[in-house]
Scaffold this motif. Structure first.
Motif, PDB file in Angstrom:
ATOM      1  N   ASP A 146     -24.385  66.029  91.151  1.00 48.60           N
ATOM      2  CA  ASP A 146     -25.065  67.003  90.277  1.00 48.60           C
ATOM      3  C   ASP A 146     -26.051  66.325  89.324  1.00 48.60           C
ATOM      4  O   ASP A 146     -26.215  66.743  88.172  1.00 48.60           O
ATOM      5  N   ALA A 147     -26.710  65.276  89.786  1.00 50.21           N
ATOM      6  CA  ALA A 147     -27.601  64.490  88.922  1.00 50.21           C
ATOM      7  C   ALA A 147     -29.067  64.814  89.199  1.00 50.21           C
ATOM      8  O   ALA A 147     -29.433  65.305  90.269  1.00 50.21           O
ATOM      9  N   ASP A 148     -29.900  64.525  88.230  1.00 51.51           N
ATOM     10  CA  ASP A 148     -31.343  64.460  88.432  1.00 51.51           C
ATOM     11  C   ASP A 148     -31.637  63.035  88.885  1.00 51.51           C
ATOM     12  O   ASP A 148     -31.206  62.071  88.248  1.00 51.51           O
ATOM     13  N   LYS A 200     -29.779  67.628  91.739  1.00 49.08           N
ATOM     14  CA  LYS A 200     -30.444  68.834  91.229  1.00 49.08           C
ATOM     15  C   LYS A 200     -31.958  68.758  91.291  1.00 49.08           C
ATOM     16  O   LYS A 200     -32.634  69.793  91.360  1.00 49.08           O
ATOM     17  N   SER A 201     -32.521  67.559  91.232  1.00 46.68           N
ATOM     18  CA  SER A 201     -33.973  67.400  91.275  1.00 46.68           C
ATOM     19  C   SER A 201     -34.295  65.966  91.649  1.00 46.68           C
ATOM     20  O   SER A 201     -33.456  65.071  91.519  1.00 46.68           O
ATOM     21  N   ILE A 218     -41.445  59.619 101.981  1.00 46.16           N
ATOM     22  CA  ILE A 218     -40.020  59.429 102.237  1.00 46.16           C
ATOM     23  C   ILE A 218     -39.214  60.538 101.574  1.00 46.16           C
ATOM     24  O   ILE A 218     -38.314  61.134 102.184  1.00 46.16           O
ATOM     25  N   ALA A 219     -39.545  60.843 100.320  1.00 46.65           N
ATOM     26  CA  ALA A 219     -38.810  61.878  99.583  1.00 46.65           C
ATOM     27  C   ALA A 219     -39.000  63.253 100.220  1.00 46.65           C
ATOM     28  O   ALA A 219     -38.039  64.020 100.356  1.00 46.65           O
ATOM     29  N   ARG A 220     -40.228  63.564 100.621  1.00 44.25           N
ATOM     30  CA  ARG A 220     -40.477  64.880 101.229  1.00 44.25           C
ATOM     31  C   ARG A 220     -39.749  65.025 102.568  1.00 44.25           C
ATOM     32  O   ARG A 220     -39.175  66.084 102.866  1.00 44.25           O
ATOM     33  N   PRO A 231     -36.115  71.069  92.889  1.00 45.21           N
ATOM     34  CA  PRO A 231     -37.366  70.672  92.233  1.00 45.21           C
ATOM     35  C   PRO A 231     -37.765  69.241  92.593  1.00 45.21           C
ATOM     36  O   PRO A 231     -36.928  68.343  92.636  1.00 45.21           O
ATOM     37  N   PHE A 232     -39.065  69.065  92.840  1.00 46.46           N
ATOM     38  CA  PHE A 232     -39.596  67.771  93.260  1.00 46.46           C
ATOM     39  C   PHE A 232     -40.856  67.480  92.462  1.00 46.46           C
ATOM     40  O   PHE A 232     -41.705  68.347  92.284  1.00 46.46           O
TER      41      PHE A 232
END
Length: 247
Positions: A146-148, A200-201, A218-220, A231-232
Motif C-alpha cells: 500500500d505504498a507510493d 498506490k502510485s 519500463i514503468a508503463r 496514478p503515474f
C-alpha cells in the motif's frame, strides 16, 4: 516436485536459430541446444532471473509467469559440482549479486528473498527500506505494501541535491538503469510488485539524457502487465541538478 506459479524462461522456437549464446549466459546451465534449438533442460534448473535474456541476438527468450516446478537451488548446486564445476563459482556469484544466500533457496512467484530486507526508521535519512535496487527487492517486501513508489534512475540521487527532502519522504523506492540493466527483467519485476503489493502510485524520476527515458517505458509496460490503473507521474532531472519537468 510441487509446481507453483513462478517466473521461468520461455523460448520462441521460430525465432531461435540455435546460435548457443544463451547457453553461456545461463549461470545454472539450464539451457542446451537440442535438435538445433535452445531448450530448457529441466524447469527446476531455471531460477527465472533472466541472466540469459541479453545474450540472445534474435529476441527468442523472455521471462513468463506460469505453473512450473520450483527452482531447486540445492539440486542445481549438486548438478554443477558433478557436470559443470567451471560454472559453480559463476552461479554462486550470480546468486550473491541477487542478494540470495547460498543456503537459502528462492521463494515462489519469482521473489528474491534477500536476507537483509529491512524497513528502516532513521532520524536523518528519509530512506525507509533496504535493499533499493529493483533487481534485488522482493515483490512482496513489506515496504511495498500500500505504498507510493518512487522508481528512480541510478544517476538521479547523485545529480538532484534534495532527493531525500522532495522525493523520498513517505515513499518506497526501487532504483535501476535503463541503459545497462536487463529491461525485460525490470518490467517483469515491477509488474509483480504492482500485482502483489497494492502499490498506490508510481513516480518515475529519470535524467534528461535520452537513454534514461527508458525507465518511463519500463514503468508503463509494467503498469499494463500489472493490470492495475494507478496514478503515474514522470519527473525529469536535468544534468545540472534541476527539475526540468513533472514533479
Amino acid at each position: 516436485m510441487t509446481k507453483t506459479n513462478r517466473n521461468i524462461i520461455s523460448i520462441d522456437e521460430e525465432k531461435c536459430d540455435g546460435c548457443g549464446l544463451c547457453i553461456t549466459g545461463c549461470p545454472e546451465g539450464a539451457l542446451r541446444i537440442i535438435d538445433g534449438k535452445a531448450r530448457l533442460v529441466k524447469e527446476s534448473f531455471c531460477d527465472g532471473l533472466g541472466a540469459c535474456l541479453g545474450e540472445c541476438p534474435r529476441g527468442a527468450l523472455r521471462i513468463v509467469e506460469r505453473e512450473a516446478e520450483g527452482y531447486d537451488f540445492d539440486g542445481v548446486i549438486e548438478r554443477l559440482k558433478k557436470e559443470s564445476p567451471e560454472l559453480l563459482e559463476r552461479h554462486l556469484r550470480h546468486m550473491k549479486e541477487q542478494g540470495i544466500e547460498p543456503e537459502r533457496p528462492r521463494a515462489g512467484h519469482g521473489a528474491l528473498p534477500c536476507a537483509s530486507v529491512q524497513v528502516l526508521h532513521g532520524d536523518k535519512s528519509r530512506l525507509r527500506q533496504w535493499p533499493i535496487k529493483l533487481q534485488l527487492v522482493p515483490p512482496d517486501a513489506p515496504f511495498f505494501q500500500d505504498a507510493d513508489l518512487a522508481l528512480v534512475a541510478d544517476c538521479v540521487p547523485f545529480t538532484y541535491a534534495d532527493m531525500h527532502g522532495n522525493f523520498l519522504e513517505g515513499r518506497a523506492i526501487a532504483t535501476g538503469c535503463p541503459k545497462f540493466d536487463d529491461i525485460a527483467a525490470h518490467e517483469n519485476k515491477l509488474a509483480q510488485i504492482i500485482k502483489q503489493s497494492g502499490v498506490k502510485s508510481i513516480k518515475v524520476l529519470h535524467m534528461e539524457v535520452p537513454c534514461c527515458s527508458g525507465l518511463v517505458r519500463i514503468a508503463r509496460e509494467a503498469l499494463t502487465a500489472g493490470g492495475r490503473g494507478i496514478p503515474f507521474e514522470s519527473v525529469t532531472i536535468g544534468v545540472n541538478g534541476e527539475v526540468r519537468g513533472g514533479g
